[in-house]
Structures are given as structure tokens and as C-alpha cells.
Write a protein that holds these residues in place. Structure first.
Motif, short mmCIF file in Angstrom:
data_model
loop_
_atom_site.label_atom_id
_atom_site.label_comp_id
_atom_site.label_asym_id
_atom_site.label_seq_id
_atom_site.Cartn_x
_atom_site.Cartn_y
_atom_site.Cartn_z
N ASP A 11 0.71 -1.28 -0.05
CA ASP A 11 -0.06 -0.07 -0.10
C ASP A 11 0.89 1.23 -0.04
OD1 ASP A 11 -2.38 -1.60 0.05
OD2 ASP A 11 -2.62 -1.37 2.02
N THR A 12 2.23 1.26 0.65
CA THR A 12 2.97 2.28 0.88
C THR A 12 3.57 2.57 -0.55
OG1 THR A 12 3.22 1.94 3.19
CG2 THR A 12 4.83 3.49 2.06
N ALA A 13 3.91 1.42 -1.11
CA ALA A 13 4.54 1.58 -2.45
C ALA A 13 3.62 1.94 -3.46
CB ALA A 13 5.02 0.08 -2.95
N ILE A 14 2.37 1.46 -3.36
CA ILE A 14 1.41 2.14 -4.63
C ILE A 14 1.24 3.67 -4.30
CG2 ILE A 14 -1.04 2.33 -4.80
CD1 ILE A 14 -1.00 -0.68 -4.38
N ALA A 15 1.26 4.01 -2.96
CA ALA A 15 1.05 5.53 -2.71
C ALA A 15 2.20 6.35 -3.38
CB ALA A 15 1.13 5.76 -1.24
N ILE A 16 3.46 5.93 -3.10
CA ILE A 16 4.72 6.34 -3.77
C ILE A 16 4.59 6.60 -5.26
CG2 ILE A 16 7.21 6.26 -3.72
CD1 ILE A 16 7.28 5.11 -1.21
N PHE A 17 4.33 5.43 -5.76
CA PHE A 17 4.22 5.50 -7.34
C PHE A 17 3.07 6.29 -7.76
CE2 PHE A 17 5.72 0.72 -6.64
CZ PHE A 17 7.42 1.23 -6.73
N GLU A 18 2.03 6.37 -6.98
CA GLU A 18 0.99 7.07 -7.84
C GLU A 18 1.25 8.43 -7.69
OE1 GLU A 18 -3.00 4.21 -6.99
OE2 GLU A 18 -2.44 5.63 -5.41
N ALA A 19 1.66 9.06 -6.65
CA ALA A 19 2.21 10.32 -6.42
C ALA A 19 3.45 10.86 -7.46
CB ALA A 19 2.86 10.72 -5.22
N LEU A 20 4.20 9.92 -7.45
CA LEU A 20 5.34 10.02 -8.52
C LEU A 20 4.97 10.30 -10.14
CD1 LEU A 20 8.31 9.80 -9.71
CD2 LEU A 20 8.04 7.10 -9.41
N LEU A 21 3.85 9.41 -10.35
CA LEU A 21 3.18 9.48 -11.57
C LEU A 21 2.31 10.89 -11.89
CD1 LEU A 21 2.49 5.82 -12.28
CD2 LEU A 21 4.25 7.30 -13.32
N GLN A 22 1.72 11.34 -11.05
CA GLN A 22 1.07 12.39 -10.77
C GLN A 22 1.74 13.55 -11.06
OE1 GLN A 22 -1.41 12.93 -7.15
NE2 GLN A 22 -2.61 14.80 -8.04
N ASP A 23 3.06 13.63 -10.46
CA ASP A 23 3.97 14.61 -10.75
C ASP A 23 4.65 14.55 -11.92
OD1 ASP A 23 2.84 15.86 -8.46
OD2 ASP A 23 4.77 14.96 -7.20
N ASN A 24 4.87 13.27 -12.52
CA ASN A 24 5.96 12.88 -13.82
C ASN A 24 5.05 12.04 -14.51
OD1 ASN A 24 8.75 14.15 -12.62
ND2 ASN A 24 7.71 13.10 -10.92
N PRO A 25 4.00 12.38 -15.11
CA PRO A 25 2.89 11.52 -15.91
C PRO A 25 3.90 10.72 -17.03
CG PRO A 25 2.73 13.94 -16.56
CD PRO A 25 3.47 13.66 -15.34
N LEU A 26 5.32 11.20 -17.65
CA LEU A 26 5.74 10.74 -18.70
C LEU A 26 6.85 9.74 -18.10
CD1 LEU A 26 6.19 13.67 -20.96
CD2 LEU A 26 4.51 12.09 -20.90
N PHE A 27 6.90 9.32 -16.87
CA PHE A 27 8.05 8.77 -16.35
C PHE A 27 7.44 7.11 -16.12
CE2 PHE A 27 10.53 6.89 -12.61
CZ PHE A 27 11.71 7.06 -13.21
N LEU A 28 7.95 6.47 -17.45
CA LEU A 28 7.41 5.10 -17.72
C LEU A 28 7.72 4.24 -16.62
CD1 LEU A 28 7.93 5.28 -21.51
CD2 LEU A 28 5.56 5.06 -20.44
N GLU A 29 8.80 4.03 -16.04
CA GLU A 29 9.09 3.21 -15.13
C GLU A 29 8.33 3.03 -13.90
OE1 GLU A 29 13.34 1.60 -14.01
OE2 GLU A 29 13.67 3.80 -14.78
N GLY A 30 7.78 4.10 -13.60
CA GLY A 30 6.71 4.26 -12.50
C GLY A 30 5.59 3.38 -12.83
#
Length: 544
Positions: free
Chosen positions: A216-235
Motif C-alpha cells: 500500500d505504501t509502495a502504491i502511494a509512492i508510485f501514484e504520487a510519482l506519476l501524478q507529478d511525472n506522468p511521462l516517467f514510464l518506469e513508474g
């Protein structure tokens, strides 16, 4: 400009002769003396099989055949380029999907046409400096000597080279995560983020949470990452992987769909989307992705006859036998005289003929299928074995089906994703919960074997523990838990053995097997670090 290219072997991959000449002339200005040219992707791969290049300048659009992204993927997959090699993708087009596709394969640089010698020099020089600086660390990683790689990294960090500091910190955090030193990895990533908000550092924190089972913590980190960096494909890849671990296939499909929209040229992502949408019953999305995988596979090192049969199976689900048979015909043409392709086609034809009411043809295909399967033996992939079991059930051969399932369940009992595939297959033919009792009893058996082996190990009865796991491995050859336990015992034996070559070879063989069956890199990293320490200690003792 400094003469930085003297003695460097360089490959130019470009389909236009005039552009090849222009790049070659620039390289000569930079005092290059060893230049090889290729006018398409196939010739580029052939050149790399013969020469270990220091620099590859590869155009993205190479006309018919492989593109630059596929050349890089194949070169990495086949280990045709080493860590020292600088791979630069060159492109004239600037569409978002093409740029993201090119960057998705992680070249060292992405260079836009037109460019001049000074710009080319700046890119090459920057990467040469970075590669040379990290060369010692990368060599130790390639050798599997993770302990020494970490030591070298720490020494370079102590030298406080500000230009290379971020590269070093990234490498140090990755190494810490690889060997299971999550606290150090977390501290380094947080240190980086205090200075600068870098997407890869945020991704690293999410990966650590994933590895520790904090999904759940990992999902929260990845979702926040993609919200700020929507072109970061590894996310997207890590977010979908986390959802898959939790069996949240609808969420997984949505994330993969977003990533494929951004970078449609990624064949592995298209395959994953197709399989996930298929499991979810979203057949239109699955069909589109399967078709994309088949098309991309024509020039990709990741091509597979399974992509064709997955598309054909999709048509079979919708009772579109005409399209299914057409796809199988195309596959046979593409994979002429390929035993696996023929087995896949014949296995699906059992069901297609049965649905059409042609029982004799279905029986004939079943006999052919069983013969081909016997000929291939252990080379039959697990997904195809599952299809064969399904066909046996459909043609009233339950004993053969049960025999196959028994082997699959025992071998893959610690692969929850594949166990769910078995459950889905059985539900699809009206055998809900058919193998549940076997799955649960096998899990209990594995736990019992593991507990007994660990008890023997703790009692110092290492030979008996190893014999127990070797016997279990003969029944479950690809079981990850057993392989890990055998590695642990072997490494413990090596600590108390004086240069025992046989045990060293056993450890190396087990590491190779672990990589083949897809054991998590982090689990292996911890053991790999222990092994490299033992090798280092043995070398020091031998010198003394």
C-alpha cells in the motif's frame, strides 16, 4: 576539442548514405580512427556480434526492419554491448510517442537531428567520463562481486567528486537495495531527495517498500510519482507490478493501458496489457494489444509464437474459428518447422475442431499434440502445458490432464500468479476449484519439507538437509523456495570448506538456476553478496 576518440571502436547505424557520411566526417574531426558502418538493424546486430564497440550511434528510424529501439533491446538482451559501451539513439522525428519509445529503452543519450561535431563531442565526452568513472564498480557488479562494488562506491563517494556525486549516490542506493540493505538504500534516496526532487529517487523509495512487502505504501509512492511525472514510464511498470502482486488486475490493466498509450512500441508492455485484459474479460483491449505484440515481434528479440496463439485463443473464446485458424496459419508460416509453434497450434486446434463438432479431427489433433509434447519434453513452457491439460480435459482424457496439472502445481506451488492461471483455466471449462485440494496439500507439503530442512540445518546436519532438498527438487525442479534453501546451505558449507571446488561449482549452478526460474533479484542479491565475500576471502587466503 580533446582527442577523446582515438583507439575507440565506433559503430554508425544509419540507413541514409549521406547521413552516414556526415556522421563519419564529424567523427574523423574528433580524431576517431576505427569506424564501422551498418545500413540497417540486422547488419548492426551482426556487426556487434563480431566486435565489442565502445560507441554506437544508431538512428531510430532505419526503414524496413528493426528500429533503433529494437537494436538496443536485442544488443542488451544478447549481451552484445558491455557496460563500457555508449549507445546513442539519433532521431529526426519529435513525436511524443517516438521520443518516449526511444527513451523507454534507456539509451545513454538521445540526440536530435540535425547536430554538429561540437554537440556530438559534448554528448560523447560526458558519457565517456561517466562510464570511465564508474567502470570499476560496474566490472565488479558484472562479476557478481557486490561486496567489492559497494566498497568501491564508498571510496569514490569519500573522494567527493561533485560532478559524479549524484551518479554515485544512485549506484550506491541501487546496490543497497539489491543486497537487501533497505535502510541504507532508503537513507541514500532520501538524502538525494532533500537536495533535488529526482523521479528515479522517488521510484527507488517505492521499490524498497515493495521489496519489504509494504504494498500500500509502495502504491502511494508510485501514484504520487506519476501524478507529478506522468511521462516517467518506469513508474507505470512498478505500479502495475505492485497491483499484480495484490491480484488487482483491473487496476493493473488501467495502469498498463496508460503506459502503452504513451509508448506503444514496447512489446513487453503490450504483451502484459494483452494478458491482463484477457484475464479481466476485456477482449477488445486484449485483441488490440495482442495484435500489437505480434506486429512488434516481427523485428524484436522478444518475439514469440505464443503471441500468435494468445491472439488465436482470444478469437476461439468468441467462437470466431475463422480468424483463429487464420492466425495459426500465419504463425506456422512465420515459425516454419518450429516444434513449439506446431505444438501450440495443434493444442488450440483440438478445441476449435471440438467446437465445430468435428470430433474425429479433434481426436487426431489430440494424438498429434501428445506426441509433440512428448518429443519436446522439459522444453514445453508452463503456459503451453496448461493449454495441453485443458485440451485433455475437453477431449475426455482426465488422467493425462491430472498428470500434467500435478507436475505444474508441484513445480510452481510458490508462484501465486500461475496458480491463479490454473484456477482460471479450470473455471473456464466448468471445473471450479478442481485442483484446490491438490494446491493446498502441495503447499502444506512444501512447508513441511522446508521446516524439516531448516530444522536439520539448525542442528548442523547440513548433508541431511541438502539431501532432503535435492530429493524435493527432483519432484519440483523449478521451485524457488527449494532453490533458495539449497543456496543457503551451500554457502554455509563453503564458509567451513577450504577452497572446495565442487561446492563452488554447485553454488554457481544454483545461482544460474535461480536466475532462470526468475527468483527476485533482491533475494538473490543478498546471497550473491555473501558468495562474493566468500570468493574474496578464499582469494586472500590463497595469496597468504
Amino acid at each position: 576539442m580533446k582527442p577523446i576518440l582515438a583507439g575507440k571502436s565506433i559503430l554508425i547505424v544509419e540507413d541514409y548514405p549521406a547521413m552516414r557520411k556526415a556522421i563519419r566526417d564529424m567523427l574523423y574531426i574528433l580524431e576517431a580512427d576505427t569506424i564501422v558502418e551498418a545500413d540497417n538493424g540486422v547488419n548492426a546486430i551482426n556487426a556487434m556480434t563480431k566486435t565489442s564497440f565502445d560507441i554506437v550511434l544508431c538512428d531510430y528510424n532505419l526503414g524496413n526492419g528493426k528500429n533503433g529501439q529494437q537494436v538496443l533491446e536485442e544488443a542488451r538482451y544478447r549481451k552484445l554491448i558491455g557496460q563500457h559501451c555508449i549507445f546513442i539513439i539519433v532521431a529526426a522525428e519529435q513525436t511524443a510517442s517516438m521520443v518516449l519509445g526511444a527513451m523507454d529503452s534507456k539509451p545513454d543519450e538521445y540526440l536530435t537531428k540535425p547536430f554538429n561535431a561540437q554537440q556530438l563531442f559534448a554528448r560523447i565526452e560526458r558519457n565517456l567520463r561517466r562510464k570511465q568513472f564508474l567502470q570499476g564498480i560496474e566490472k565488479e557488479i558484472e562479476r557478481g562481486n557486490l561486496f567489492q562494488a559497494i566498497q568501491d562506491c564508498e571510496q569514490l563517494l569519500a573522494a567527493n567528486d561533485q560532478k559524479m556525486r549524484t551518479h554515485l549516490l544512485k549506484k550506491r542506493a541501487e546496490l543497497a537495495t539489491l543486497v537487501g540493505d533497505f535502510e541504507t538504500g532508503r537513507q541514500v534516496y532520501q538524502q538525494i531527495l532533500q537536495e533535488r526532487d529526482l523521479p528515479w529517487a522517488r521510484l527507488g523509495l517505492g521499490i524498497i517498500e515493495y521489496q519489504q512487502g509494504n504494498f500500500d505504501t509502495a502504491i502511494a509512492i508510485f501514484e504520487a510519482l506519476l501524478q507529478d511525472n506522468p511521462l516517467f514510464l518506469e513508474g507505470y511498470d512498478w505500479l502495475s507490478k505492485t497491483y499484480e502482486t495484490q491480484d488487482k488486475l483491473q487496476d493493473m490493466q488501467q495502469v498498463l493501458n496508460q503506459a502503452v498509450d504513451l509508448s506503444p512500441q514496447s512489446i513487453l508492455r503490450q504483451k502484459k496489457l494483452a494478458e491482463t485484459a484477457d484475464k479481466n474479460g476485456n477482449l477488445a483491449i486484449a485483441e488490440k494489444a495482442y495484435k500489437a505484440a505480434v506486429t512488434l515481434g516481427k523485428h524484436s528479440v522478444h518475439k514469440s509464437c505464443g503471441d500468435f496463439t494468445n491472439l488465436a485463443k482470444l478469437y476461439a473464446k468468441t467462437n470466431d474459428s475463422e480468424h483463429a485458424l487464420k492466425v495459426l496459419k500465419e504463425m506456422r508460416h512465420e515459425y516454419l518447422n518450429n516444434p513449439e509453434a506446431e505444438l501450440r497450434a495443434t493444442t488450440l486446434e483440438v478445441e476449435l475442431h471440438k467446437k465445430a463438432g468435428n470430433e474425429q479431427l479433434a481426436d487426431d489433433c489430440l494424438k498429434k499434440m501428445l506426441t509433440l509434447s512428448q518429443q519436446l519434453g522439459n522444453e514445453v513452457p508452463k503456459d503451453l502445458q496448461l493449454d495441453i491439460a485443458r485440451s485433455c480435459f475437453l477431449q475426455n482424457q482426465p488422467e493425462r490432464a491430472e498428470e500434467i496439472l500435478n507436475g505444474l502445481i508441484k513445480t510452481h506451488i510458490d508462484d501465486d500468479g500461475f496458480l491463479n492461471d490454473i484456477r482460471r483455466m479450470q473455471s473456464g471449462i466448468g471445473l471450479e476449484n478442481h485442483s484446490e485440494a491438490l494446491i493446498q496439500s502441495t503447499k502444506r507439503e512444501l512447508v513441511a519439507i522446508n521446516n524439516k530442512g531448516v530444522t536439520l540445518y539448525k542442528q548442523g546436519r547440513y548433508g541431511e538437509a541438502m539431501a532432503l532438498f535435492e530429493k524435493a527438487m527432483s519432484v519440483m525442479p523449478d521451485n524457488k523456495t527449494i532453490i533458495i534453501n539449497m543456496l543457503k546451505i551451500t554457502l554455509h558449507d563453503l564458509k567451513n570448506a577450504d577452497h572446495d571446488q565442487q561446492k563452488l561449482l554447485r553454488a554457481q549452478k544454483l545461482f544460474k538456476k535461480a536466475r532462470q526460474v526468475g527468483i527476485d533479484k533482491q533475494k538473490l542479491g543478498i546471497l550473491q553478496m555473501e558468495f562474493s565475500n566468500l570468493l574474496r576471502k578464499n582469494k586472500l587466503e590463497a595469496k597468504a
